[in-house]
Each structure stands twice: as C-alpha cells, then as structure tokens.
Design an enzyme around this catalytic site. Structure first.
Site, mmCIF file in Angstrom:
data_model
loop_
_atom_site.group_PDB
_atom_site.id
_atom_site.type_symbol
_atom_site.label_atom_id
_atom_site.label_comp_id
_atom_site.label_asym_id
_atom_site.label_seq_id
_atom_site.Cartn_x
_atom_site.Cartn_y
_atom_site.Cartn_z
ATOM 1 N N ALA A 30 -1.271 -2.969 0.334
ATOM 2 C CA ALA A 30 -0.669 -2.786 1.657
ATOM 3 C C ALA A 30 -1.112 -3.891 2.614
ATOM 4 C CB ALA A 30 -1.035 -1.409 2.218
ATOM 5 N N GLY A 33 0.829 -6.890 1.626
ATOM 6 C CA GLY A 33 2.243 -6.601 1.862
ATOM 7 C C GLY A 33 2.605 -6.653 3.332
ATOM 8 N N ASP A 34 1.704 -6.182 4.187
ATOM 9 C CA ASP A 34 1.910 -6.253 5.635
ATOM 10 C C ASP A 34 2.041 -7.709 6.071
ATOM 11 O OD1 ASP A 34 1.795 -5.209 8.446
ATOM 12 O OD2 ASP A 34 -0.098 -6.304 8.440
ATOM 13 N N SER A 35 1.182 -8.559 5.540
ATOM 14 C CA SER A 35 1.224 -9.981 5.897
ATOM 15 C C SER A 35 2.487 -10.652 5.372
ATOM 16 C CB SER A 35 -0.005 -10.708 5.336
ATOM 17 O OG SER A 35 -1.163 -10.219 5.949
#
Length: 144
Positions: A30, A33-35
């Site tokens: 996560a 993935g956020d980045s």
C-alpha cells in the site's frame, strides 16, 4: 554517480516476479502503491494541462482521496484475478493505526486495499493494467 544508478535501477527494474511482489506485507504494498498512484495522476495532469501548482494539487487530491479510491475498487472488483483479489483483501484487512480525515474506516480500509493492489501491480511491472486502472479513476472523477 553510483548512487543515482542505484535509484534508476530500482525504479526501472520494478519488474520482479509475481511471487516476489506477493511476499511483501500488505502495508508495504500500500505504501508503494500510494506513491505510484500519486505519481501517475500528477503526471497525467502536468502532461495534459498547464495550471498553477495549487490547482494541480487540488485535482490530484480529489482523485486520490480515500472516498474515491473506495468507490473505484467497488467498480473493478469483477475484473481482478484471484491473486489480485487476495492482495486487495490483504491490504483491506491489514491493521493500520491511522484513518483518513474525510473517510469512514470502511472507506479507508478499501482504499488501503486498492493501494496494496496498485503496489503489487507496480512491483511486478504490470504497468499496462496499473495505467488502465489509474486512467479509469481519473475518468471517474472528471465525469462526476
């Protein structure tokens, strides 16, 4: 110069095996993935418009906020492979010690699951699927 080569290699060689990518913790997935989501959405807006930075920021934040991520994952659930669904569920069910400002805990957990899925796709190098999902998130926001 050697350190910059290491950074370039780590970015360009994110094509690890599915097995390697799957072994990361859901919160590590996560995190990356956020980045990846943030960078792809920012890239889209910079390439397709010329605005003041605060206007870019406003548009990007509206897309990547937890409420929109939760709505988006609901719209693509039927398209996920068994492994992708498992990654999503691992991320959604991971124990976190924080919460989004303007989202319910359920929305925040779904968003964490989506970010874990995006991290998994990024690390295994499935940029076609990741880009397709991000394009659709942008379209979903812009067509509201």
């Amino acid at each position: 110069m050697e350190e910059s080569l290491k950074l370039e290699e780590s970015i360009n060689q994110s094509n690890m095996s599915e097995k390697e990518a799957y072994q990361y913790s859901p919160l590590a997935l996560a995190y990356i993935g956020d980045s990846a989501l943030d960078l792809l959405v920012k890239t889209y807006y910079v390439k397709n418009s010329n605005k003041q930075t605060y206007k870019y920021h406003k548009d990007v934040c509206n897309i990547v906020k937890a409420v929109n991520q939760a709505q988006f994952i609901d719209s693509i659930m039927d398209e996920l492979s068994e492994d992708e669904m498992d990654i999503y569920k691992r991320g959604r069910n991971a124990t976190t010690h924080s919460k989004a400002k303007n989202a319910t805990m359920g929305e925040y957990r779904k968003a964490t699951g989506l970010e874990a899925l995006f991290g998994y796709l990024y690390l295994k190098g499935d940029m076609a699927k990741l880009n397709s999902f991000v394009d659709r998130m942008i379209d979903m926001y812009e067509n509201k």
